[in-house]
Write an enzyme that holds these catalytic residues in place. Structure first.
Site, PDB file in Angstrom:
ATOM      1  N   HIS A 196       1.159  -1.123  -0.127  1.00 44.12           N
ATOM      2  CA  HIS A 196      -0.423   0.079  -0.310  1.00 44.12           C
ATOM      3  C   HIS A 196       0.675   1.462   0.374  1.00 44.12           C
ATOM      4  O   HIS A 196       0.606   2.265  -0.604  1.00 44.12           O
ATOM      5  CB  HIS A 196      -0.544  -0.226   1.142  1.00 44.12           C
ATOM      6  N   ARG A 303      -8.037  -3.926 -13.037  1.00 49.02           N
ATOM      7  CA  ARG A 303      -7.983  -4.592 -12.463  1.00 49.02           C
ATOM      8  C   ARG A 303      -8.848  -4.844 -11.335  1.00 49.02           C
ATOM      9  O   ARG A 303      -9.374  -3.737 -11.020  1.00 49.02           O
ATOM     10  CB  ARG A 303      -6.464  -4.768 -11.250  1.00 49.02           C
ATOM     11  N   ARG A 339     -10.292  -6.836 -16.978  1.00 46.46           N
ATOM     12  CA  ARG A 339      -9.516  -8.392 -16.616  1.00 46.46           C
ATOM     13  C   ARG A 339     -10.213  -8.541 -15.633  1.00 46.46           C
ATOM     14  O   ARG A 339     -10.271  -8.233 -14.477  1.00 46.46           O
ATOM     15  CB  ARG A 339      -8.179  -7.737 -16.443  1.00 46.46           C
ATOM     16  N   GLU A 440       1.375 -13.703 -19.920  1.00 46.57           N
ATOM     17  CA  GLU A 440       2.297 -13.422 -19.326  1.00 46.57           C
ATOM     18  C   GLU A 440       2.583 -14.693 -18.209  1.00 46.57           C
ATOM     19  O   GLU A 440       3.621 -14.570 -17.516  1.00 46.57           O
ATOM     20  CB  GLU A 440       1.106 -12.759 -17.874  1.00 46.57           C
ATOM     21  N   ASN A 463       5.475  -8.430 -15.160  1.00 46.27           N
ATOM     22  CA  ASN A 463       4.863  -8.492 -14.041  1.00 46.27           C
ATOM     23  C   ASN A 463       5.055 -10.013 -13.983  1.00 46.27           C
ATOM     24  O   ASN A 463       6.103 -10.502 -12.855  1.00 46.27           O
ATOM     25  CB  ASN A 463       4.140  -7.650 -12.973  1.00 46.27           C
ATOM     26  N   ASP A 464       4.428 -10.372 -14.472  1.00 52.27           N
ATOM     27  CA  ASP A 464       4.761 -12.314 -14.371  1.00 52.27           C
ATOM     28  C   ASP A 464       5.362 -12.496 -15.000  1.00 52.27           C
ATOM     29  O   ASP A 464       6.082 -13.791 -14.974  1.00 52.27           O
ATOM     30  CB  ASP A 464       2.504 -12.585 -14.782  1.00 52.27           C
ATOM     31  N   ARG A 474       8.043 -12.456  -7.616  1.00 52.10           N
ATOM     32  CA  ARG A 474       8.114 -11.257  -7.381  1.00 52.10           C
ATOM     33  C   ARG A 474       7.945 -10.245  -6.363  1.00 52.10           C
ATOM     34  O   ARG A 474       8.129  -9.381  -5.901  1.00 52.10           O
ATOM     35  CB  ARG A 474       6.769 -10.557  -8.247  1.00 52.10           C
ATOM     36  N   CYS A 511       0.827  -3.931 -20.661  1.00 47.93           N
ATOM     37  CA  CYS A 511       0.112  -3.545 -19.980  1.00 47.93           C
ATOM     38  C   CYS A 511       1.221  -3.581 -18.139  1.00 47.93           C
ATOM     39  O   CYS A 511       0.145  -3.219 -17.275  1.00 47.93           O
ATOM     40  CB  CYS A 511      -1.216  -3.763 -19.526  1.00 47.93           C
TER      41      CYS A 511
HETATM   42  C1  PEP Z   1       1.951  -7.746 -14.816  1.00 47.17           C
HETATM   43  O1  PEP Z   1       1.252  -9.073 -14.788  1.00 47.17           O
HETATM   44  O2  PEP Z   1       2.291  -7.830 -15.620  1.00 47.17           O
HETATM   45  C2  PEP Z   1      -0.067  -7.470 -14.625  1.00 47.17           C
HETATM   46  C3  PEP Z   1      -0.225  -6.301 -15.372  1.00 47.17           C
HETATM   47  O3  PEP Z   1      -1.248  -7.953 -14.254  1.00 47.17           O
HETATM   48  P1  PEP Z   1      -0.438  -8.537 -12.733  1.00 47.17           P
HETATM   49  O4  PEP Z   1       0.342  -6.904 -12.161  1.00 47.17           O
HETATM   50  O5  PEP Z   1      -1.620  -7.438 -12.163  1.00 47.17           O
HETATM   51  O6  PEP Z   1      -0.603  -9.156 -12.177  1.00 47.17           O
HETATM   52 MG    MG Z   2      -0.093 -10.531 -13.441  1.00 44.43          MG
END
Ligand code: PEP
Ligand code: MG
Length: 579
Positions: A196, A303, A339, A440, A463-464, A474, A511
């Protein structure tokens, strides 16, 4: 001598100032057994503490200056804490525990907090897991009131003006106080990039670093420090030269931010006239305000996990619908990519599994689309709501964590089933709703050519994708050093995905956070990416980089990056690309 410490930079910007160390002393709680006669009085004492906590939070909310850019985000955080106070899991169940154990309110609250923590710890989604800090903060607030402690900021207002706050962790309420008193930056010992504190810092536009373990052992109150939020570096007692270097950088940043506002209304296209799509990622319906502020006209990632938070039962179809339609109407025809749920495993199933196998890795478990397909009762209300929202504007549905074709086909069957139900009830929806998948999981990236015929569009979630390609968690800051968007394997998967989607004539976007990072925009353009979805704070900067780019030149350099094996070579080429 300047001492330099490294953490995880979560909100960029440079701040120079005096340190204010915030110590959150843990509140020690002991059990007291009460007589049966005293129980009702104890329950009243607890309920009065909840009322005081509610009043404190409402006061904080009412004091958020409405003209501030981030007022909506801040409001949402305080609302979340207020909702937790109302939640029966906290309010009613604690009262039950007072009765069952015949104990004092503090002890019952401590026990109930541990119960709630267990539920949160079993959630697989890192975002939701990180929300357990909020529960702790709400509980601590009530405990402080029960104990008669004063608010954390009492008497410290003056010291906070222009200060750089170092803390173990920060609550949204603390953060709001600090922002109110003009705190320049934060650095915390704990918290990941999705904590947060990180989210708030980004939305406030305040430089911030997390994961600075033991930072408070090296710094004293009133020491001068420099926080460099992009690199995640804190410089303690800097010498003259260092200080003057960062002061200049700070001035440059300021000029840059002012100049960015000028491009709010300009079209998005590269120097060689190639049109680029630039959308925005949002987390809450209220975030559409931030989209408008920067001149955005489309949502590339909405999200939806927030809808499931701070409650013991999932939202119903109407709640989903209201949240989606609010965004769809506000966007007035602009695309809204919703999503589907990217939540962790069902709690009961998961806790059983943990008992059997201590090595289970939640990141590889029953999450996102896997969980939704396993539990259609959870999934179908969301699908129905997305379909219904599609009658109101330009909606797209996007599926997270797809690893194989079966998941896509099963989801489509469910969508068809739900569409038929809506038809029978004469409820409107767009029968041609765009259906997309996130790239991802490496298996998806490698097989985009095979899966493309089954979808309308794709979006790369770096990110994933980075987490799964490089085999690192992560949210685990001890392996954060491996998190490398420039790793050749990551770049190859991105390139392969873009190429395959383009050949199949399917729109592909990105994204993940990599798309919001100014260092990678030109490289991504060179790799063939023509569509980005970024966080609101990064929007104008990314737009400016795109508008200054020349694709032909970048494609040649990106080809060289793809052939490079060492990170030094890649870093040099990236420098050339960004020159
Ligand atoms: C990602 O994994 O890059 C993504 C955008 O989804 P999140 O960060 O919500 O897992
Ligand atoms: Mg993701």
């Amino acid at each position: 001598m300047t001492l330099t410490l490294h953490g995880i930079g979560v909100s960029k910007g440079i701040a120079i100032g005096k340190v204010y160390i915030l110590n959150h002393q843990p509140i020690e709680v002991n059990e007291c057994t009460l007589s049966k006669r005293a129980l009702e009085g104890e329950i009243i004492r607890f309920e009065e503490a909840l009322t005081v906590a509610r009043r404190q939070l409402q006061e904080i909310r009412d004091n958020i200056p409405k003209d501030k850019d981030n007022a909506v985000d801040l409001d949402a955080f305080v609302e979340a804490h207020l909702m937790m106070l109302e939640d029966s899991l906290l309010a009613k169940d604690t009262v039950n525990l007072i009765r069952i154990h015949q104990c004092n309110a503090e002890w019952a609250l401590k026990l109930q907090c541990e119960n709630i923590m267990r539920i949160f710890a079993e959630m697989e989604d890192p975002y939701l897991r990180s929300r357990k800090n909020d529960v702790e903060q709400v509980v601590n607030r009530v405990l402080r009131i029960l104990r008669g402690y004063t608010e954390i900021n009492s008497g410290s207002e003056d010291a906070l003006i222009n200060a750089i706050v170092l803390a173990d962790d920060l609550s949204p309420a603390d953060t709001l106080h600090m922002q109110h008193y003009g705190v320049q930056a934060f650095a915390t010992e704990f918290g990941g990039t999705t904590s947060h504190t990180a989210i708030l810092a980004r939305s406030l536009g305040i430089p911030a670093i997390v994961g600075l373990h033991k930072v408070r052992a090296y710094v004293r109150h009133d020491d001068t420090v420099i926080v460099e939020g992009e690199q995640g570096v804190i410089l303690i007692s800097p010498d003259e030269n260092t200080l003057s270097y960062y002061q200049q950088q700070q001035q440059r940043e300021k000029r840059h931010r002012t100049s960015l506002n000028k491009i709010k209304t300009t079209p998005i296209a590269t120097q060689d006239g190639i049109p680029i799509t630039l959308h925005i990622n949002i987390e809450l319906p209220e975030d559409v305000e931030a989209v408008k502020r920067v001149g955005g006209d489309g949502i590339g990632l909405f999200r939806t996990e927030f809808l499931f938070m701070n409650r013991s039962s999932p939202p119903d179809e109407e709640e989903h619908f209201e949240a989606y339609v609010k965004v769809v109407r506000a966007l007035r025809g602009g695309v809204v990519t919703i999503r589907t749920l990217d939540l962790g495993a069902d709690k009961q199933v998961d806790s059983k599994r943990f008992e059997k196998n201590a090595t289970t890795n939640p990141a590889l478990g029953l999450r996102a689309i896997r969980l939704c397909l396993k539990d259609p009762k959870l999934f179908k209300p969301q699908l129905r709501a997305i379909l219904r929202a599609s009658a109101e504007g330009n909606v797209r549905m996007m599926i997270p964590m797809v690893s194989g074709l079966t998941e896509l086909i099963q989801t489509q069957h469910l969508v068809a089933e739900v569409s038929e139900e809506l038809r029978q009830k004469s409820q409107k929806f767009d029968p041609h709703l765009s259906f997309g998948a996130m790239v991802e999981v490496p298996s998806m990236a490698i097989c985009v050519d095979l899966f493309a015929p089954y979808i309308d569009f794709l979006s790369i979630g770096t990110n994933d994708l980075i987490q799964y390609t490089l085999a690192l968690d992560r949210v685990d800051d001890s392996v954060n050093y491996l998190y490398d968007p420039l790793h050749p394997a990551v770049l190859r998967l991105i390139k392969t995905s873009i190429q395959a989607a383009t050949r199949a004539n399917k729109h592909i976007s990105m994204c993940g956070e990599m798309a919001s990072d100014s260092r990678y925009i030109k490289l991504l353009l060179g790799l063939g990416l023509r569509s980005f979805s970024v966080n609101p704070a990064a929007f104008l900067e990314v737009k400016q980089i795109i508008n200054r780019s020349h694709i032909q030149h970048l494609s040649r350099l990106a080809e060289q990056v793809l052939k490079a094996s060492s990170s030094t070579e890649i870093a040099q080429l990236l420098e050339e690309i960004n020159r």
